[in-house]
Design a protein around this motif. Structure first.
Motif, PDB file in Angstrom:
ATOM      1  N   LEU A 162       0.822  -1.209   0.000  1.00 50.49           N
ATOM      2  CA  LEU A 162       0.000   0.000   0.000  1.00 50.49           C
ATOM      3  C   LEU A 162       0.856   1.259   0.000  1.00 50.49           C
ATOM      4  O   LEU A 162       0.573   2.224  -0.714  1.00 50.49           O
ATOM      5  CB  LEU A 162      -0.928  -0.003   1.214  1.00 50.49           C
ATOM      6  CG  LEU A 162      -2.166  -0.903   1.122  1.00 50.49           C
ATOM      7  CD1 LEU A 162      -2.889  -0.947   2.471  1.00 50.49           C
ATOM      8  CD2 LEU A 162      -3.110  -0.404   0.031  1.00 50.49           C
ATOM      9  N   GLU A 163       1.897   1.273   0.809  1.00 44.59           N
ATOM     10  CA  GLU A 163       2.779   2.434   0.858  1.00 44.59           C
ATOM     11  C   GLU A 163       3.495   2.645  -0.469  1.00 44.59           C
ATOM     12  O   GLU A 163       3.858   3.767  -0.819  1.00 44.59           O
ATOM     13  CB  GLU A 163       3.777   2.262   2.000  1.00 44.59           C
ATOM     14  CG  GLU A 163       3.134   2.356   3.379  1.00 44.59           C
ATOM     15  CD  GLU A 163       4.079   2.021   4.510  1.00 44.59           C
ATOM     16  OE1 GLU A 163       5.229   1.617   4.207  1.00 44.59           O
ATOM     17  OE2 GLU A 163       3.685   2.153   5.683  1.00 44.59           O
ATOM     18  N   ALA A 164       3.683   1.547  -1.217  1.00 42.07           N
ATOM     19  CA  ALA A 164       4.375   1.650  -2.508  1.00 42.07           C
ATOM     20  C   ALA A 164       3.478   2.227  -3.594  1.00 42.07           C
ATOM     21  O   ALA A 164       3.953   2.521  -4.694  1.00 42.07           O
ATOM     22  CB  ALA A 164       4.870   0.268  -2.946  1.00 42.07           C
ATOM     23  N   LEU A 165       2.179   2.408  -3.318  1.00 41.98           N
ATOM     24  CA  LEU A 165       1.276   2.999  -4.303  1.00 41.98           C
ATOM     25  C   LEU A 165       1.403   4.509  -4.378  1.00 41.98           C
ATOM     26  O   LEU A 165       0.860   5.140  -5.287  1.00 41.98           O
ATOM     27  CB  LEU A 165      -0.178   2.640  -3.962  1.00 41.98           C
ATOM     28  CG  LEU A 165      -0.575   1.171  -4.095  1.00 41.98           C
ATOM     29  CD1 LEU A 165      -2.027   0.993  -3.648  1.00 41.98           C
ATOM     30  CD2 LEU A 165      -0.397   0.669  -5.523  1.00 41.98           C
ATOM     31  N   GLN A 166       2.133   5.108  -3.425  1.00 42.23           N
ATOM     32  CA  GLN A 166       2.289   6.557  -3.425  1.00 42.23           C
ATOM     33  C   GLN A 166       3.022   7.027  -4.682  1.00 42.23           C
ATOM     34  O   GLN A 166       3.883   6.331  -5.204  1.00 42.23           O
ATOM     35  CB  GLN A 166       3.088   7.004  -2.202  1.00 42.23           C
ATOM     36  CG  GLN A 166       2.432   6.678  -0.879  1.00 42.23           C
ATOM     37  CD  GLN A 166       3.304   7.133   0.267  1.00 42.23           C
ATOM     38  OE1 GLN A 166       3.429   8.330   0.526  1.00 42.23           O
ATOM     39  NE2 GLN A 166       3.931   6.179   0.941  1.00 42.23           N
ATOM     40  N   ASP A 167       2.689   8.219  -5.117  1.00 40.12           N
ATOM     41  CA  ASP A 167       3.363   8.785  -6.284  1.00 40.12           C
ATOM     42  C   ASP A 167       4.852   8.963  -6.042  1.00 40.12           C
ATOM     43  O   ASP A 167       5.653   8.915  -6.975  1.00 40.12           O
ATOM     44  CB  ASP A 167       2.739  10.142  -6.646  1.00 40.12           C
ATOM     45  CG  ASP A 167       1.321   9.986  -7.168  1.00 40.12           C
ATOM     46  OD1 ASP A 167       0.915   8.841  -7.407  1.00 40.12           O
ATOM     47  OD2 ASP A 167       0.632  11.006  -7.327  1.00 40.12           O
ATOM     48  N   SER A 168       5.237   9.200  -4.786  1.00 36.00           N
ATOM     49  CA  SER A 168       6.645   9.421  -4.471  1.00 36.00           C
ATOM     50  C   SER A 168       7.392   8.116  -4.250  1.00 36.00           C
ATOM     51  O   SER A 168       8.584   8.119  -3.970  1.00 36.00           O
ATOM     52  CB  SER A 168       6.769  10.286  -3.210  1.00 36.00           C
ATOM     53  OG  SER A 168       6.152   9.637  -2.106  1.00 36.00           O
ATOM     54  N   SER A 169       6.692   6.996  -4.368  1.00 33.05           N
ATOM     55  CA  SER A 169       7.312   5.706  -4.080  1.00 33.05           C
ATOM     56  C   SER A 169       8.405   5.388  -5.092  1.00 33.05           C
ATOM     57  O   SER A 169       8.293   5.696  -6.273  1.00 33.05           O
ATOM     58  CB  SER A 169       6.260   4.596  -4.117  1.00 33.05           C
ATOM     59  OG  SER A 169       6.868   3.332  -4.087  1.00 33.05           O
ATOM     60  N   ILE A 170       9.462   4.728  -4.603  1.00 31.32           N
ATOM     61  CA  ILE A 170      10.543   4.317  -5.496  1.00 31.32           C
ATOM     62  C   ILE A 170      10.258   2.931  -6.081  1.00 31.32           C
ATOM     63  O   ILE A 170      11.021   2.423  -6.880  1.00 31.32           O
ATOM     64  CB  ILE A 170      11.909   4.321  -4.768  1.00 31.32           C
ATOM     65  CG1 ILE A 170      11.849   3.551  -3.443  1.00 31.32           C
ATOM     66  CG2 ILE A 170      12.379   5.727  -4.536  1.00 31.32           C
ATOM     67  CD1 ILE A 170      12.030   2.064  -3.542  1.00 31.32           C
ATOM     68  N   HIS A 171       9.162   2.297  -5.662  1.00 29.36           N
ATOM     69  CA  HIS A 171       8.817   0.975  -6.151  1.00 29.36           C
ATOM     70  C   HIS A 171       7.930   1.064  -7.392  1.00 29.36           C
ATOM     71  O   HIS A 171       7.251   2.063  -7.631  1.00 29.36           O
ATOM     72  CB  HIS A 171       8.085   0.178  -5.072  1.00 29.36           C
ATOM     73  CG  HIS A 171       8.902  -0.065  -3.852  1.00 29.36           C
ATOM     74  ND1 HIS A 171      10.108  -0.720  -3.881  1.00 29.36           N
ATOM     75  CD2 HIS A 171       8.697   0.267  -2.554  1.00 29.36           C
ATOM     76  CE1 HIS A 171      10.599  -0.792  -2.656  1.00 29.36           C
ATOM     77  NE2 HIS A 171       9.766  -0.198  -1.837  1.00 29.36           N
ATOM     78  N   ASP A 172       7.909  -0.013  -8.144  1.00 28.38           N
ATOM     79  CA  ASP A 172       7.029  -0.107  -9.295  1.00 28.38           C
ATOM     80  C   ASP A 172       5.610  -0.356  -8.788  1.00 28.38           C
ATOM     81  O   ASP A 172       5.341  -1.349  -8.121  1.00 28.38           O
ATOM     82  CB  ASP A 172       7.496  -1.268 -10.188  1.00 28.38           C
ATOM     83  CG  ASP A 172       6.632  -1.398 -11.436  1.00 28.38           C
ATOM     84  OD1 ASP A 172       6.926  -2.291 -12.239  1.00 28.38           O
ATOM     85  OD2 ASP A 172       5.684  -0.613 -11.610  1.00 28.38           O
ATOM     86  N   LYS A 173       4.680   0.537  -9.119  1.00 29.21           N
ATOM     87  CA  LYS A 173       3.308   0.394  -8.639  1.00 29.21           C
ATOM     88  C   LYS A 173       2.649  -0.854  -9.191  1.00 29.21           C
ATOM     89  O   LYS A 173       1.740  -1.419  -8.580  1.00 29.21           O
ATOM     90  CB  LYS A 173       2.508   1.643  -8.977  1.00 29.21           C
ATOM     91  CG  LYS A 173       3.005   2.876  -8.240  1.00 29.21           C
ATOM     92  CD  LYS A 173       2.297   4.130  -8.702  1.00 29.21           C
ATOM     93  CE  LYS A 173       2.871   5.347  -7.982  1.00 29.21           C
ATOM     94  NZ  LYS A 173       4.304   5.530  -8.283  1.00 29.21           N
TER      95      LYS A 173
END
Length: 248
Positions: A162-173
């Motif tokens: 869920l935290e990786a869904l942020q626009d600022s996330s460094i992960h692939d959504k």
């Protein structure tokens, strides 16, 4: 054994901080260090302990539930990093494969009925190699792990996605949505702590704007509302994600 678990946990916690860096070189280095740590941990546990039960006699260890405080968060990050075909994804896949051999070995005797049922449901993945190949998806890998993870670990994986869904996330959504797909397939197994998941959504909602991430979040919210009492659903509506005109 306890010292080794604490050492691995402490070191991997530091490495996870680096894995969350926005610098791709720092992330890749952190994932590779994690891979080496897990390789050592697997060697120590499986070869030095589980492989030498006959040498323990009356001092034979009895608790192999493998309670690593950050295990779920670690798996969550590795699942997100496993997508793609670069050196970082290869390191993440290698770490996931080694961790899977460990948890399956040490937790088979401590599975709850629900864990056993889940593992049986996905038994077709047990004898195949593809969940740990570059063509695999985080969803496939998560389902393979699922039957050997305790509720708190499954929750940490969901929260990490869920935290990786942020626009600022460094992960692939796309990887984050793939992990959530595993939860949506069997929600009453993965989504057991609805209040904590809802709080995570509320905390990150303002930073989730891309259409794919919001659609993924919508699917999750729909599942969660089906699992909640009517009064809680009404409370939820006040912070549900607003619709974008570009959405269908």
């Amino acid at each position: 054994m306890e010292f080794i678990v604490k050492y691995i946990s402490g070191t991997e916690k530091v490495m996870l901080d680096f894995a969350g860096s926005k610098n791709s070189d720092v992330r890749e280095s952190a994932v590779k260090v994690i891979e080496r740590l897990i390789t050592f941990f697997r060697w120590y546990l499986v070869i030095k302990i589980l492989g030498n039960f006959e040498n323990y006699g009356n001092d034979e260890p009895t608790d192999f539930n493998l309670h690593i405080p950050i295990h779920g968060k670690l798996l969550g990050h590795l699942l997100l990093f496993s997508s793609g075909d670069d050196s970082m994804s290869h390191s993440a896949l290698g770490s996931l494969h080694r961790m899977y051999t460990v948890v399956r070995e040490v937790r088979e005797s401590s599975q709850t009925k629900g864990m056993k049922n889940y593992a049986e449901r996905h038994k077709n993945l047990e004898d195949t190699a593809y969940p740990f190949s570059t063509t695999s998806t985080p969803c496939e890998i998560a389902k393979r792990f699922g039957g050997y993870l305790f509720p708190a670990e499954r929750l940490d994986i969901i929260l990490t996605a869920l935290e990786a869904l942020q626009d600022s996330s460094i992960h692939d959504k796309q990887g984050a949505c793939s992990v959530l797909d595993a939860a949506l397939e069997v929600p009453f197994y993965w989504l057991t702590d609805v209040p904590t998941i809802m709080e995570c959504i509320r905390r990150n909602l303002g930073s989730i704007h891309t259409a794919s991430a919001r659609q993924c979040l919508d699917s999750l919210l729909l599942r969660l509302t089906n699992m909640m009492p009517r009064r809680e659903v009404m409370n939820l509506l006040q912070f549900s994600p607003p619709r974008d005109r570009s959405w269908p």
